[in-house]
Design a protein around this motif. Structure first.
Motif, PDB file in Angstrom:
ATOM      1  N   LYS A  53       8.190   6.412  -4.613  1.00  0.00           N
ATOM      2  CA  LYS A  53       9.008   6.100  -3.461  1.00  0.00           C
ATOM      3  C   LYS A  53      10.307   6.161  -4.069  1.00  0.00           C
ATOM      4  O   LYS A  53      10.585   5.780  -5.106  1.00  0.00           O
ATOM      5  CB  LYS A  53       8.775   4.770  -2.686  1.00  0.00           C
ATOM      6  CG  LYS A  53       7.674   4.688  -1.809  1.00  0.00           C
ATOM      7  CD  LYS A  53       7.631   5.342  -0.538  1.00  0.00           C
ATOM      8  CE  LYS A  53       6.232   5.517   0.071  1.00  0.00           C
ATOM      9  NZ  LYS A  53       6.253   6.395   1.208  1.00  0.00           N
TER      10      LYS A  53
ATOM     11  N   GLY B 271       0.560  17.651   9.450  1.00  0.00           N
ATOM     12  CA  GLY B 271       0.193  17.437   8.010  1.00  0.00           C
ATOM     13  C   GLY B 271      -1.110  18.073   7.622  1.00  0.00           C
ATOM     14  O   GLY B 271      -0.834  18.770   6.689  1.00  0.00           O
TER      15      GLY B 271
ATOM     16  N   GLY C  30      -1.503  15.022   3.815  1.00  0.00           N
ATOM     17  CA  GLY C  30      -1.062  15.089   5.329  1.00  0.00           C
ATOM     18  C   GLY C  30      -2.293  14.240   6.175  1.00  0.00           C
ATOM     19  O   GLY C  30      -3.414  14.621   5.943  1.00  0.00           O
ATOM     20  N   ALA C  31      -1.978  13.550   7.351  1.00  0.00           N
ATOM     21  CA  ALA C  31      -2.910  13.204   7.994  1.00  0.00           C
ATOM     22  C   ALA C  31      -2.707  13.637   9.558  1.00  0.00           C
ATOM     23  O   ALA C  31      -3.837  13.561  10.207  1.00  0.00           O
ATOM     24  CB  ALA C  31      -2.730  11.361   7.919  1.00  0.00           C
TER      25      ALA C  31
ATOM     26  N   VAL D 253       5.111  15.452  -1.276  1.00  0.00           N
ATOM     27  CA  VAL D 253       5.382  14.593   0.030  1.00  0.00           C
ATOM     28  C   VAL D 253       6.936  14.723   0.326  1.00  0.00           C
ATOM     29  O   VAL D 253       7.583  15.509  -0.182  1.00  0.00           O
ATOM     30  CB  VAL D 253       5.449  12.976  -0.299  1.00  0.00           C
ATOM     31  CG1 VAL D 253       3.932  12.685  -0.890  1.00  0.00           C
ATOM     32  CG2 VAL D 253       6.519  12.634  -1.417  1.00  0.00           C
TER      33      VAL D 253
ATOM     34  N   GLU E 186       5.485   6.600   7.935  1.00  0.00           N
ATOM     35  CA  GLU E 186       4.315   6.992   7.638  1.00  0.00           C
ATOM     36  C   GLU E 186       3.268   6.649   8.947  1.00  0.00           C
ATOM     37  O   GLU E 186       2.787   5.432   9.045  1.00  0.00           O
ATOM     38  CB  GLU E 186       3.587   6.241   6.374  1.00  0.00           C
ATOM     39  CG  GLU E 186       4.118   7.100   5.266  1.00  0.00           C
ATOM     40  CD  GLU E 186       3.434   6.595   4.055  1.00  0.00           C
ATOM     41  OE1 GLU E 186       2.012   6.339   4.039  1.00  0.00           O
ATOM     42  OE2 GLU E 186       3.997   6.783   2.784  1.00  0.00           O
TER      43      GLU E 186
ATOM     44  N   GLU F  90       2.073   7.533  -7.522  1.00  0.00           N
ATOM     45  CA  GLU F  90       2.854   7.574  -6.281  1.00  0.00           C
ATOM     46  C   GLU F  90       4.304   7.440  -6.577  1.00  0.00           C
ATOM     47  O   GLU F  90       4.584   7.242  -7.716  1.00  0.00           O
ATOM     48  CB  GLU F  90       2.030   6.461  -5.594  1.00  0.00           C
ATOM     49  CG  GLU F  90       2.837   5.939  -4.211  1.00  0.00           C
ATOM     50  CD  GLU F  90       4.078   4.962  -4.494  1.00  0.00           C
ATOM     51  OE1 GLU F  90       4.321   4.554  -5.605  1.00  0.00           O
ATOM     52  OE2 GLU F  90       4.250   4.699  -3.429  1.00  0.00           O
TER      53      GLU F  90
ATOM     54  N   SER G 261       8.785  12.671   2.056  1.00  0.00           N
ATOM     55  CA  SER G 261       9.371  11.155   2.317  1.00  0.00           C
ATOM     56  C   SER G 261       9.408  10.576   3.605  1.00  0.00           C
ATOM     57  O   SER G 261       9.254  11.473   4.563  1.00  0.00           O
ATOM     58  CB  SER G 261      10.863  11.211   1.737  1.00  0.00           C
ATOM     59  OG  SER G 261      10.816  11.225   0.151  1.00  0.00           O
TER      60      SER G 261
ATOM     61  N   THR H   4       4.195  12.698  -7.828  1.00  0.00           N
ATOM     62  CA  THR H   4       4.539  12.724  -6.765  1.00  0.00           C
ATOM     63  C   THR H   4       6.264  12.796  -6.533  1.00  0.00           C
ATOM     64  O   THR H   4       7.100  12.132  -7.318  1.00  0.00           O
ATOM     65  CB  THR H   4       4.307  11.187  -5.876  1.00  0.00           C
ATOM     66  OG1 THR H   4       3.054  11.256  -5.721  1.00  0.00           O
ATOM     67  CG2 THR H   4       5.056  11.503  -4.443  1.00  0.00           C
TER      68      THR H   4
HETATM   69  C1  LIG Z   1      -3.736   8.490  -0.789  1.00  0.00           C
HETATM   70  C2  LIG Z   1      -2.165   8.662  -0.349  1.00  0.00           C
HETATM   71  C3  LIG Z   1      -1.111   8.635  -1.156  1.00  0.00           C
HETATM   72  C4  LIG Z   1       0.313   8.759  -0.717  1.00  0.00           C
HETATM   73  N1  LIG Z   1       1.314   8.868  -1.538  1.00  0.00           N
HETATM   74  C5  LIG Z   1       2.599   8.888  -1.244  1.00  0.00           C
HETATM   75  C6  LIG Z   1       3.646   8.768  -2.106  1.00  0.00           C
HETATM   76  O1  LIG Z   1       3.470   8.585  -3.205  1.00  0.00           O
HETATM   77  N2  LIG Z   1       4.855   9.018  -1.659  1.00  0.00           N
HETATM   78  C7  LIG Z   1       5.100   9.052  -0.392  1.00  0.00           C
HETATM   79  O2  LIG Z   1       6.009   9.150  -0.003  1.00  0.00           O
HETATM   80  N3  LIG Z   1       3.898   9.374   0.569  1.00  0.00           N
HETATM   81  C8  LIG Z   1       2.661   9.263   0.333  1.00  0.00           C
HETATM   82  N4  LIG Z   1       1.769   9.219   1.152  1.00  0.00           N
HETATM   83  C9  LIG Z   1       2.070   9.661   2.545  1.00  0.00           C
HETATM   84  C10 LIG Z   1       1.703  10.859   2.664  1.00  0.00           C
HETATM   85  O3  LIG Z   1       2.531  12.008   1.997  1.00  0.00           O
HETATM   86  C11 LIG Z   1       1.840  11.436   4.245  1.00  0.00           C
HETATM   87  O4  LIG Z   1       3.051  11.293   4.736  1.00  0.00           O
HETATM   88  C12 LIG Z   1       1.024  10.234   5.209  1.00  0.00           C
HETATM   89  O5  LIG Z   1      -0.361  10.561   4.488  1.00  0.00           O
HETATM   90  C13 LIG Z   1       1.096  10.534   6.574  1.00  0.00           C
HETATM   91  O6  LIG Z   1       0.686  11.917   7.101  1.00  0.00           O
HETATM   92  P1  LIG Z   1       1.791  12.755   7.977  1.00  0.00           P
HETATM   93  O7  LIG Z   1       2.904  13.051   7.324  1.00  0.00           O
HETATM   94  O8  LIG Z   1       0.932  14.032   8.235  1.00  0.00           O
HETATM   95  O9  LIG Z   1       1.789  11.884   9.146  1.00  0.00           O
HETATM   96  C14 LIG Z   1       0.510   8.841   0.694  1.00  0.00           C
HETATM   97  C15 LIG Z   1      -0.565   9.024   1.661  1.00  0.00           C
HETATM   98  C16 LIG Z   1      -2.011   8.803   1.157  1.00  0.00           C
HETATM   99  C17 LIG Z   1      -3.011   8.601   2.090  1.00  0.00           C
END
Ligand SMILES: Cc1cc2nc3c(=O)[nH]c(=O)nc-3n(C[C@H](O)[C@H](O)[C@H](O)COP(=O)(O)O)c2cc1C
Length: 437
Positions: A55, A228, A223-224, A131, A334, A53, A133, A100
Protein backbone atom coordinates in the motif's frame (compact mmCIF):
# COMPACT_ATOMS: atom_id res chain seq x y z
CA UNK A 1 -7.98 -41.75 -7.78
CA UNK A 2 -4.46 -40.33 -8.06
CA UNK A 3 -3.77 -37.66 -5.47
CA UNK A 4 -3.53 -34.24 -7.00
CA UNK A 5 -0.73 -31.97 -5.87
CA UNK A 6 -1.47 -28.32 -5.39
CA UNK A 7 0.56 -25.11 -5.34
CA UNK A 8 1.53 -23.17 -2.24
CA UNK A 9 2.23 -19.48 -1.87
CA UNK A 10 2.51 -17.13 1.10
CA UNK A 11 1.12 -13.63 1.17
CA UNK A 12 2.92 -11.30 3.62
CA UNK A 13 3.47 -7.62 4.34
CA UNK A 14 6.79 -5.82 4.66
CA UNK A 15 5.79 -4.48 8.08
CA UNK A 16 7.03 -5.27 11.58
CA UNK A 17 6.47 -8.87 12.62
CA UNK A 18 4.14 -9.34 15.59
CA UNK A 19 5.46 -7.29 18.48
CA UNK A 20 2.60 -7.18 20.98
CA UNK A 21 2.71 -10.86 21.95
CA UNK A 22 5.27 -12.61 24.16
CA UNK A 23 6.97 -14.40 21.23
CA UNK A 24 7.23 -11.50 18.80
CA UNK A 25 9.79 -8.74 18.57
CA UNK A 26 8.70 -6.41 15.77
CA UNK A 27 12.17 -5.03 15.88
CA UNK A 28 14.52 -4.48 12.98
CA UNK A 29 12.11 -5.75 10.36
CA UNK A 30 13.53 -2.97 8.22
CA UNK A 31 16.89 -4.67 7.62
CA UNK A 32 14.89 -7.44 5.89
CA UNK A 33 16.63 -10.29 7.69
CA UNK A 34 13.46 -11.63 9.30
CA UNK A 35 11.79 -11.89 5.89
CA UNK A 36 14.85 -13.20 4.07
CA UNK A 37 15.02 -16.04 6.59
CA UNK A 38 11.30 -16.56 6.08
CA UNK A 39 11.90 -16.92 2.32
CA UNK A 40 14.59 -19.50 3.03
CA UNK A 41 12.16 -21.44 5.23
CA UNK A 42 9.54 -21.40 2.46
CA UNK A 43 12.09 -22.64 -0.05
CA UNK A 44 12.93 -25.50 2.33
CA UNK A 45 9.22 -26.32 2.22
CA UNK A 46 9.19 -26.09 -1.62
CA UNK A 47 6.65 -23.25 -1.88
CA UNK A 48 5.96 -21.85 -5.35
CA UNK A 49 6.24 -18.25 -4.24
CA UNK A 50 6.30 -15.67 -1.50
CA UNK A 51 4.29 -12.56 -2.29
CA UNK A 52 4.74 -9.14 -0.72
CA UNK A 53 1.62 -7.00 -0.39
CA UNK A 54 1.83 -3.22 -0.72
CA UNK A 55 0.00 0.00 0.00
CA UNK A 56 1.29 3.48 -0.72
CA UNK A 57 0.04 5.62 2.13
CA UNK A 58 -0.18 6.02 5.90
CA UNK A 59 -3.88 5.37 6.60
CA UNK A 60 -5.79 8.04 8.48
CA UNK A 61 -9.39 6.96 8.00
CA UNK A 62 -9.97 4.91 11.17
CA UNK A 63 -10.94 7.34 13.91
CA UNK A 64 -10.11 10.18 11.54
CA UNK A 65 -6.38 10.14 12.31
CA UNK A 66 -3.10 8.28 11.86
CA UNK A 67 -2.99 7.43 15.59
CA UNK A 68 -4.21 3.83 15.59
CA UNK A 69 -2.19 2.92 12.54
CA UNK A 70 1.09 4.22 13.90
CA UNK A 71 0.61 3.22 17.52
CA UNK A 72 -0.15 -0.36 16.51
CA UNK A 73 2.04 -0.67 13.40
CA UNK A 74 -1.06 -1.51 11.37
CA UNK A 75 -0.45 -1.08 7.61
CA UNK A 76 2.24 1.51 8.37
CA UNK A 77 5.17 1.45 8.59
CA UNK A 78 5.38 -0.48 5.34
CA UNK A 79 8.56 -0.70 3.33
CA UNK A 80 9.07 -1.06 -0.39
CA UNK A 81 8.54 -4.61 -1.68
CA UNK A 82 10.85 -4.45 -4.73
CA UNK A 83 14.19 -4.36 -2.88
CA UNK A 84 12.94 -6.99 -0.41
CA UNK A 85 11.87 -9.29 -3.26
CA UNK A 86 15.35 -8.86 -4.73
CA UNK A 87 17.06 -9.61 -1.42
CA UNK A 88 14.84 -12.66 -0.85
CA UNK A 89 15.47 -13.89 -4.37
CA UNK A 90 19.21 -13.53 -4.05
CA UNK A 91 19.23 -15.41 -0.74
CA UNK A 92 17.36 -18.37 -2.30
CA UNK A 93 17.69 -20.38 -5.50
CA UNK A 94 14.25 -21.80 -6.36
CA UNK A 95 11.51 -19.88 -4.54
CA UNK A 96 9.47 -17.41 -6.61
CA UNK A 97 9.44 -13.85 -5.24
CA UNK A 98 6.45 -11.66 -6.05
CA UNK A 99 6.22 -7.93 -5.34
CA UNK A 100 3.10 -5.79 -5.48
CA UNK A 101 3.62 -2.75 -7.71
CA UNK A 102 0.80 -0.36 -8.52
CA UNK A 103 -0.05 0.82 -12.03
CA UNK A 104 -1.05 4.10 -10.39
CA UNK A 105 2.42 4.85 -9.09
CA UNK A 106 4.92 3.45 -11.58
CA UNK A 107 5.22 4.75 -15.12
CA UNK A 108 5.07 1.62 -17.31
CA UNK A 109 8.63 2.01 -18.56
CA UNK A 110 10.02 2.08 -15.00
CA UNK A 111 7.94 -0.90 -13.98
CA UNK A 112 9.04 -2.96 -16.98
CA UNK A 113 12.66 -2.05 -16.37
CA UNK A 114 12.49 -2.78 -12.65
CA UNK A 115 10.74 -6.13 -13.19
CA UNK A 116 13.15 -7.16 -15.90
CA UNK A 117 16.10 -6.30 -13.67
CA UNK A 118 14.77 -8.24 -10.68
CA UNK A 119 13.93 -11.20 -12.92
CA UNK A 120 17.54 -11.23 -14.09
CA UNK A 121 18.93 -10.80 -10.57
CA UNK A 122 16.86 -13.76 -9.34
CA UNK A 123 17.49 -16.07 -12.29
CA UNK A 124 13.88 -15.97 -13.53
CA UNK A 125 11.91 -16.10 -10.30
CA UNK A 126 10.24 -12.70 -10.19
CA UNK A 127 6.52 -12.12 -10.19
CA UNK A 128 4.53 -8.88 -10.27
CA UNK A 129 1.29 -8.60 -8.32
CA UNK A 130 -0.62 -6.16 -10.52
CA UNK A 131 -2.74 -3.72 -8.54
CA UNK A 132 -4.38 -0.45 -9.52
CA UNK A 133 -4.44 0.97 -5.93
CA UNK A 134 -7.65 1.64 -4.08
CA UNK A 135 -7.26 4.74 -1.94
CA UNK A 136 -7.57 8.49 -2.41
CA UNK A 137 -4.74 8.80 0.13
CA UNK A 138 -2.48 6.80 -2.18
CA UNK A 139 -3.54 8.78 -5.27
CA UNK A 140 -2.65 12.00 -3.46
CA UNK A 141 0.95 10.81 -3.17
CA UNK A 142 1.09 10.68 -6.97
CA UNK A 143 -0.12 14.11 -8.00
CA UNK A 144 -3.78 13.11 -8.31
CA UNK A 145 -6.59 14.83 -6.35
CA UNK A 146 -8.38 11.49 -5.86
CA UNK A 147 -8.40 7.90 -6.98
CA UNK A 148 -9.76 7.44 -10.51
CA UNK A 149 -13.01 5.43 -10.66
CA UNK A 150 -12.70 1.66 -10.87
CA UNK A 151 -13.72 1.49 -14.55
CA UNK A 152 -11.11 4.10 -15.47
CA UNK A 153 -8.47 2.36 -13.33
CA UNK A 154 -9.02 -0.88 -15.21
CA UNK A 155 -9.15 0.91 -18.57
CA UNK A 156 -5.78 2.49 -17.75
CA UNK A 157 -4.42 -0.81 -16.45
CA UNK A 158 -5.38 -2.58 -19.69
CA UNK A 159 -3.46 -0.06 -21.75
CA UNK A 160 -0.64 -0.28 -19.20
CA UNK A 161 -0.38 -4.03 -19.81
CA UNK A 162 -0.29 -3.45 -23.55
CA UNK A 163 2.65 -1.07 -23.05
CA UNK A 164 4.69 -3.26 -20.72
CA UNK A 165 4.11 -6.33 -22.88
CA UNK A 166 5.37 -4.41 -25.89
CA UNK A 167 8.38 -3.25 -23.87
CA UNK A 168 9.21 -6.80 -22.76
CA UNK A 169 9.03 -7.83 -26.43
CA UNK A 170 11.14 -4.90 -27.62
CA UNK A 171 14.25 -7.06 -27.48
CA UNK A 172 14.25 -10.40 -29.30
CA UNK A 173 15.34 -13.18 -26.98
CA UNK A 174 18.53 -13.65 -29.01
CA UNK A 175 19.37 -9.93 -29.29
CA UNK A 176 22.44 -10.23 -27.04
CA UNK A 177 25.08 -11.92 -29.21
CA UNK A 178 28.23 -11.04 -27.26
CA UNK A 179 30.34 -11.67 -30.34
CA UNK A 180 33.87 -10.62 -29.39
CA UNK A 181 35.31 -11.31 -32.81
CA UNK A 182 32.88 -9.07 -34.66
CA UNK A 183 32.80 -6.57 -31.80
CA UNK A 184 29.04 -6.80 -31.32
CA UNK A 185 27.41 -6.90 -27.90
CA UNK A 186 23.76 -6.65 -28.97
CA UNK A 187 22.36 -6.99 -32.48
CA UNK A 188 20.58 -3.66 -32.97
CA UNK A 189 18.31 -5.12 -35.66
CA UNK A 190 16.74 -7.21 -32.87
CA UNK A 191 15.92 -4.29 -30.60
CA UNK A 192 13.00 -2.04 -31.59
CA UNK A 193 11.21 1.08 -30.42
CA UNK A 194 7.58 0.43 -29.53
CA UNK A 195 6.24 3.93 -30.37
CA UNK A 196 3.16 3.45 -28.23
CA UNK A 197 0.75 6.36 -28.46
CA UNK A 198 -2.44 5.61 -26.57
CA UNK A 199 -5.14 7.33 -24.58
CA UNK A 200 -3.24 7.27 -21.29
CA UNK A 201 0.38 6.48 -22.12
CA UNK A 202 2.93 7.51 -24.69
CA UNK A 203 6.07 5.41 -24.57
CA UNK A 204 8.76 5.28 -27.20
CA UNK A 205 10.89 2.34 -26.07
CA UNK A 206 12.75 0.10 -26.50
CA UNK A 207 13.44 -1.13 -22.97
CA UNK A 208 17.06 -0.61 -21.96
CA UNK A 209 17.50 -3.94 -20.18
CA UNK A 210 18.46 -7.27 -21.73
CA UNK A 211 15.69 -9.90 -21.99
CA UNK A 212 15.28 -11.46 -18.54
CA UNK A 213 15.23 -15.24 -17.97
CA UNK A 214 11.41 -15.40 -17.98
CA UNK A 215 11.03 -12.77 -20.72
CA UNK A 216 8.54 -10.99 -18.50
CA UNK A 217 7.73 -11.47 -14.82
CA UNK A 218 5.03 -13.91 -13.79
CA UNK A 219 1.82 -11.88 -13.55
CA UNK A 220 -0.20 -12.28 -10.35
CA UNK A 221 -3.57 -10.56 -9.95
CA UNK A 222 -6.49 -10.43 -7.51
CA UNK A 223 -9.38 -9.00 -9.51
CA UNK A 224 -12.69 -9.79 -7.88
CA UNK A 225 -15.29 -7.54 -9.61
CA UNK A 226 -16.52 -8.61 -13.09
CA UNK A 227 -14.14 -6.09 -14.67
CA UNK A 228 -11.33 -7.23 -12.37
CA UNK A 229 -11.96 -10.88 -13.23
CA UNK A 230 -11.81 -10.14 -16.96
CA UNK A 231 -8.54 -8.30 -16.43
CA UNK A 232 -7.09 -11.15 -14.39
CA UNK A 233 -8.32 -13.78 -16.87
CA UNK A 234 -6.68 -11.84 -19.71
CA UNK A 235 -3.26 -11.38 -18.09
CA UNK A 236 -2.58 -13.42 -14.95
CA UNK A 237 -0.40 -16.50 -14.59
CA UNK A 238 -1.67 -16.81 -11.04
CA UNK A 239 -4.82 -15.37 -9.47
CA UNK A 240 -5.19 -14.92 -5.73
CA UNK A 241 -8.57 -14.83 -4.09
CA UNK A 242 -10.50 -14.99 -0.85
CA UNK A 243 -13.84 -16.77 -1.17
CA UNK A 244 -16.22 -17.93 1.56
CA UNK A 245 -16.04 -21.71 1.40
CA UNK A 246 -15.43 -24.48 -1.14
CA UNK A 247 -18.57 -23.89 -3.23
CA UNK A 248 -17.74 -20.19 -3.75
CA UNK A 249 -14.11 -21.09 -4.41
CA UNK A 250 -15.17 -23.55 -7.10
CA UNK A 251 -17.55 -21.01 -8.67
CA UNK A 252 -14.82 -18.38 -8.75
CA UNK A 253 -12.26 -20.70 -10.33
CA UNK A 254 -14.76 -22.02 -12.88
CA UNK A 255 -15.72 -18.45 -13.75
CA UNK A 256 -12.10 -17.36 -14.22
CA UNK A 257 -11.39 -20.40 -16.38
CA UNK A 258 -14.45 -19.73 -18.53
CA UNK A 259 -13.46 -16.08 -18.98
CA UNK A 260 -9.92 -17.11 -19.92
CA UNK A 261 -11.17 -19.68 -22.44
CA UNK A 262 -13.43 -17.04 -24.04
CA UNK A 263 -10.33 -14.87 -24.43
CA UNK A 264 -8.55 -17.71 -26.21
CA UNK A 265 -6.29 -18.65 -23.29
CA UNK A 266 -5.66 -22.17 -22.03
CA UNK A 267 -7.24 -22.10 -18.52
CA UNK A 268 -4.63 -24.57 -17.27
CA UNK A 269 -1.99 -21.85 -17.61
CA UNK A 270 -3.70 -19.85 -14.83
CA UNK A 271 -3.26 -21.03 -11.26
CA UNK A 272 -5.86 -19.80 -8.80
CA UNK A 273 -4.60 -19.73 -5.21
CA UNK A 274 -7.03 -19.23 -2.33
CA UNK A 275 -6.10 -17.40 0.87
CA UNK A 276 -6.09 -19.48 4.02
CA UNK A 277 -4.85 -18.97 7.56
CA UNK A 278 -4.62 -22.37 9.22
CA UNK A 279 -4.53 -22.51 13.02
CA UNK A 280 -2.41 -25.43 14.15
CA UNK A 281 -1.98 -27.15 17.49
CA UNK A 282 -0.42 -30.34 18.77
CA UNK A 283 -3.98 -31.38 19.57
CA UNK A 284 -7.26 -30.19 18.06
CA UNK A 285 -8.25 -28.77 21.45
CA UNK A 286 -5.05 -26.75 21.62
CA UNK A 287 -5.64 -25.34 18.13
CA UNK A 288 -9.21 -24.30 18.97
CA UNK A 289 -8.10 -22.76 22.25
CA UNK A 290 -5.43 -20.76 20.40
CA UNK A 291 -7.92 -19.54 17.84
CA UNK A 292 -10.40 -18.41 20.51
CA UNK A 293 -7.62 -16.67 22.42
CA UNK A 294 -6.73 -14.65 19.32
CA UNK A 295 -10.36 -13.73 18.67
CA UNK A 296 -10.86 -12.51 22.21
CA UNK A 297 -7.62 -10.52 22.47
CA UNK A 298 -8.19 -6.84 23.26
CA UNK A 299 -6.88 -5.59 19.92
CA UNK A 300 -8.63 -8.01 17.63
CA UNK A 301 -11.78 -6.07 16.77
CA UNK A 302 -10.02 -2.70 16.55
CA UNK A 303 -7.24 -4.16 14.36
CA UNK A 304 -9.83 -5.56 11.98
CA UNK A 305 -11.76 -2.31 11.79
CA UNK A 306 -8.56 -0.30 11.25
CA UNK A 307 -7.63 -2.57 8.33
CA UNK A 308 -11.00 -2.49 6.64
CA UNK A 309 -11.20 1.29 7.18
CA UNK A 310 -7.82 1.73 5.47
CA UNK A 311 -8.68 -0.22 2.33
CA UNK A 312 -12.22 1.12 1.93
CA UNK A 313 -11.62 4.66 3.26
CA UNK A 314 -14.77 4.36 5.37
CA UNK A 315 -14.31 5.20 9.05
CA UNK A 316 -15.70 2.19 10.91
CA UNK A 317 -14.97 3.89 14.25
CA UNK A 318 -18.06 5.99 13.53
CA UNK A 319 -20.47 3.05 13.81
CA UNK A 320 -21.78 1.49 17.02
CA UNK A 321 -19.95 -1.76 17.72
CA UNK A 322 -22.91 -3.68 19.03
CA UNK A 323 -25.42 -2.73 16.37
CA UNK A 324 -25.77 -3.73 12.72
CA UNK A 325 -24.36 -1.26 10.17
CA UNK A 326 -26.96 1.48 9.55
CA UNK A 327 -26.83 1.23 5.73
CA UNK A 328 -25.22 -0.69 2.91
CA UNK A 329 -21.79 0.85 2.38
CA UNK A 330 -20.05 1.40 -0.95
CA UNK A 331 -16.49 2.34 -1.88
CA UNK A 332 -14.45 3.24 -4.90
CA UNK A 333 -11.65 1.30 -3.14
CA UNK A 334 -11.63 -2.43 -2.43
CA UNK A 335 -15.32 -3.09 -2.93
CA UNK A 336 -14.95 -6.88 -2.93
CA UNK A 337 -13.33 -6.75 0.51
CA UNK A 338 -16.03 -4.38 1.72
CA UNK A 339 -18.89 -6.57 0.53
CA UNK A 340 -17.33 -9.66 2.02
CA UNK A 341 -16.88 -7.78 5.29
CA UNK A 342 -20.31 -6.18 5.61
CA UNK A 343 -22.37 -9.32 4.76
CA UNK A 344 -25.24 -6.99 3.96
CA UNK A 345 -28.61 -8.36 5.11
CA UNK A 346 -27.12 -10.73 7.68
CA UNK A 347 -28.25 -8.53 10.58
CA UNK A 348 -24.93 -9.10 12.37
CA UNK A 349 -23.48 -6.42 14.62
CA UNK A 350 -20.28 -4.65 13.63
CA UNK A 351 -18.39 -6.55 16.34
CA UNK A 352 -19.66 -9.84 14.93
CA UNK A 353 -18.66 -8.80 11.40
CA UNK A 354 -15.17 -7.96 12.66
CA UNK A 355 -14.88 -11.30 14.43
CA UNK A 356 -16.11 -13.11 11.30
CA UNK A 357 -13.70 -11.24 9.07
CA UNK A 358 -10.89 -11.81 11.43
CA UNK A 359 -8.41 -8.94 11.18
CA UNK A 360 -6.80 -10.75 8.42
CA UNK A 361 -7.50 -14.18 9.88
CA UNK A 362 -8.43 -14.32 6.27
CA UNK A 363 -9.48 -17.78 5.31
CA UNK A 364 -11.45 -19.12 2.43
CA UNK A 365 -12.08 -22.20 4.57
CA UNK A 366 -11.86 -22.73 8.31
CA UNK A 367 -8.77 -24.78 9.07
CA UNK A 368 -8.22 -25.39 12.78
CA UNK A 369 -6.63 -28.56 14.14
CA UNK A 370 -3.55 -30.73 14.15
CA UNK A 371 -1.28 -30.62 11.10
CA UNK A 372 -2.69 -33.94 9.91
CA UNK A 373 -6.30 -32.83 10.33
CA UNK A 374 -5.68 -29.56 8.50
CA UNK A 375 -3.71 -31.25 5.70
CA UNK A 376 -6.49 -33.78 5.23
CA UNK A 377 -9.11 -31.01 5.02
CA UNK A 378 -7.00 -29.00 2.56
CA UNK A 379 -6.84 -32.07 0.32
CA UNK A 380 -10.63 -32.53 0.49
CA UNK A 381 -11.28 -28.86 -0.29
CA UNK A 382 -8.91 -28.83 -3.28
CA UNK A 383 -10.54 -31.99 -4.64
CA UNK A 384 -13.92 -30.24 -4.42
CA UNK A 385 -12.70 -26.97 -5.91
CA UNK A 386 -10.71 -28.60 -8.72
CA UNK A 387 -7.40 -26.74 -8.05
CA UNK A 388 -5.02 -25.00 -8.02
CA UNK A 389 -3.63 -24.23 -4.59
CA UNK A 390 -3.53 -22.15 -1.44
CA UNK A 391 -1.97 -18.88 -0.40
CA UNK A 392 -1.06 -18.85 3.28
CA UNK A 393 -2.09 -15.39 4.42
CA UNK A 394 -0.55 -13.98 7.53
CA UNK A 395 -3.09 -12.26 9.69
CA UNK A 396 -2.37 -9.00 11.35
CA UNK A 397 -1.51 -10.57 14.65
CA UNK A 398 0.28 -13.71 13.65
CA UNK A 399 3.44 -12.88 11.73
CA UNK A 400 6.10 -14.55 13.82
CA UNK A 401 8.86 -17.11 13.45
CA UNK A 402 6.68 -19.49 15.40
CA UNK A 403 3.88 -19.32 12.83
CA UNK A 404 6.28 -19.70 9.91
CA UNK A 405 7.69 -22.88 11.47
CA UNK A 406 4.21 -24.24 12.17
CA UNK A 407 3.44 -23.99 8.46
CA UNK A 408 6.78 -25.03 6.98
CA UNK A 409 7.69 -27.75 9.48
CA UNK A 410 4.35 -28.97 10.77
CA UNK A 411 1.79 -28.51 8.01
CA UNK A 412 3.83 -28.91 4.83
CA UNK A 413 5.30 -32.31 5.85
CA UNK A 414 1.73 -33.49 6.56
CA UNK A 415 0.72 -32.36 3.06
CA UNK A 416 3.79 -34.01 1.55
CA UNK A 417 3.03 -37.32 3.30
CA UNK A 418 -0.33 -37.26 1.52
CA UNK A 419 1.22 -36.47 -1.86
CA UNK A 420 -0.51 -33.08 -1.87
CA UNK A 421 2.58 -30.82 -1.94
CA UNK A 422 5.87 -31.08 -3.79
CA UNK A 423 8.84 -32.55 -1.93
CA UNK A 424 11.47 -31.16 -4.33
CA UNK A 425 11.56 -28.49 -6.99
CA UNK A 426 11.57 -29.82 -10.55
CA UNK A 427 12.49 -26.46 -12.12
CA UNK A 428 14.37 -23.25 -11.52
CA UNK A 429 12.03 -20.53 -12.74
CA UNK A 430 8.77 -19.39 -11.17
CA UNK A 431 6.60 -19.81 -14.28
CA UNK A 432 7.85 -23.39 -14.61
CA UNK A 433 6.92 -24.13 -10.98
CA UNK A 434 3.40 -22.94 -11.72
CA UNK A 435 3.13 -24.99 -14.90
CA UNK A 436 4.61 -28.14 -13.31
CA UNK A 437 1.17 -29.47 -12.35
C1 LIG B 1 -5.18 -11.85 -1.70
C2 LIG B 1 -5.29 -10.45 -2.13
C3 LIG B 1 -4.17 -9.64 -2.12
C4 LIG B 1 -4.23 -8.30 -2.50
N1 LIG B 1 -3.11 -7.53 -2.40
C5 LIG B 1 -3.20 -6.19 -2.66
C6 LIG B 1 -2.08 -5.35 -2.45
O1 LIG B 1 -1.01 -5.79 -2.04
N2 LIG B 1 -2.21 -4.03 -2.73
C7 LIG B 1 -3.38 -3.49 -3.18
O2 LIG B 1 -3.45 -2.28 -3.40
N3 LIG B 1 -4.47 -4.28 -3.40
C8 LIG B 1 -4.40 -5.61 -3.13
N4 LIG B 1 -5.51 -6.41 -3.29
C9 LIG B 1 -6.73 -5.84 -3.88
C10 LIG B 1 -6.88 -6.30 -5.33
O3 LIG B 1 -5.83 -5.80 -6.13
C11 LIG B 1 -8.22 -5.86 -5.93
O4 LIG B 1 -8.31 -4.47 -6.02
C12 LIG B 1 -9.35 -6.36 -5.07
O5 LIG B 1 -9.27 -7.77 -4.98
C13 LIG B 1 -10.71 -5.95 -5.57
O6 LIG B 1 -10.93 -6.39 -6.87
P1 LIG B 1 -11.59 -5.43 -7.92
O7 LIG B 1 -10.55 -4.38 -8.21
O8 LIG B 1 -11.88 -6.28 -9.11
O9 LIG B 1 -12.81 -4.86 -7.26
C14 LIG B 1 -5.46 -7.74 -2.92
C15 LIG B 1 -6.59 -8.57 -2.97
C16 LIG B 1 -6.52 -9.90 -2.57
C17 LIG B 1 -7.75 -10.75 -2.61
Amino acid sequence: MATKRFHLGWFMNFTPDEWRLPYGSGGRFWDGRFYIEMAQALERACFDYIMIEDKLMVPETYGGSRDYTLQNAMIAPKHDPAPLATAMGMATSRLGVVATLSTLSYPPFLLARLSSTIDSLTGGRFGWNIVTSAEDLAAQNFSLPRLPDRELRYEMASEYMEVVNKLFASWDTDAVVLDRERGIYADSSKVRAIDHVGKHYQVRGPLNTVPSPQGRPVYVQAGASPRGRDFAAAHADSIISIMPGPAAMKDFRDDIRARAARLGRDPDTIKVLFCITPTLGETAAEAHEKYQRELSSPQFVADTLACISAITEIDFAEFALDEPLPRKLTTNGESGSLDKFQQWGSGKTLRQLALDDGGGLVSSVELIGTPDQVAERMGEVMAEVGGDGFLITTPVMRMSRRYIVEITDWLVPALQRRGLARTAYAHEKLRDHLLEF
